[in-house]
Write a protein that holds these residues in place. Structure first.
Motif, short mmCIF file in Angstrom:
data_model
loop_
_atom_site.label_atom_id
_atom_site.label_comp_id
_atom_site.label_asym_id
_atom_site.label_seq_id
_atom_site.Cartn_x
_atom_site.Cartn_y
_atom_site.Cartn_z
N LEU A 1 -7.35 2.96 -1.98
CA LEU A 1 -5.95 2.61 -1.83
C LEU A 1 -5.22 2.77 -3.16
O LEU A 1 -5.75 2.41 -4.20
CB LEU A 1 -5.78 1.16 -1.39
N ALA B 1 -2.01 1.09 -4.52
CA ALA B 1 -1.20 -0.03 -4.08
C ALA B 1 -0.58 -0.76 -5.25
O ALA B 1 -1.03 -0.62 -6.38
CB ALA B 1 -2.07 -1.00 -3.27
N ILE C 1 0.85 -1.19 0.00
CA ILE C 1 0.00 0.00 0.00
C ILE C 1 0.89 1.24 0.00
O ILE C 1 1.72 1.40 0.88
CB ILE C 1 -0.94 0.01 1.22
#
Length: 151
Positions: free
Chosen positions: A123, A125, A35
């Motif tokens: 997110l 990531a 992440i």
């Protein structure tokens, strides 16, 4: 690993918080999931998207990516700036490039699931495979959306 924008939508904060812990635990196993930035947001009754500092900061810190900030604005959050957070450069993308990356179909799909009271992890990531994150999200009854990022 492929760079992804991942949005996981859940019905309740407590469920999203458990999923967030699972994301972090999976990341710590060093099995192809990293992440780079993340934020937990909630849609209120009037359609405003609010960053949930109490749940976000312990997990993801205070810097969010430019794409994440752009998506929050497109989904009903404050335009341009997010109170209490620093929006990162995320590859130097300008505002128009963010809108091109976040196509209308993706935003509409996320918006249809992100109803009043629901929450979403947004997110940025890197992930080798979507399998584990999908299992976490679906295991908590959530919906997951992805946008590959060209890095």
């Amino acid at each position: 690993m492929a760079q992804q924008l991942i949005v996981a939508v859940f019905d309740r904060v407590d469920v999203a918080e458990r999923a967030g812990r699972d994301f972090r635990n999976f990341e710590e196993k060093d099995l192809g999931f990293k992440i780079e930035s993340g934020v937990l947001v909630q849609k209120d009754a009037i359609g405003q998207l609010n960053v949930l500092d109490k749940y976000t900061r312990p997990f993801w810190g205070t810097v969010i990516g430019a794409l994440t900030g752009g998506l929050i604005g497109m989904l009903g959050g404050p335009a341009g700036a997010i109170v209490g957070f620093t929006v990162g450069a995320s590859g130097g993308l300008a505002g128009h490039a963010i809108k091109e990356t976040l196509d209308n179909e993706l935003v509409a799909s996320i918006a249809s699931k992100l109803t009043a009271g629901s929450v979403a992890f947004i997110l940025e990531a890197q992930e080798a495979s979507p399998f584990e994150v999908d299992n976490i999200v679906l295991g908590y009854g959530g919906s997951v959306f992805r946008k590959p990022l060209g890095r």
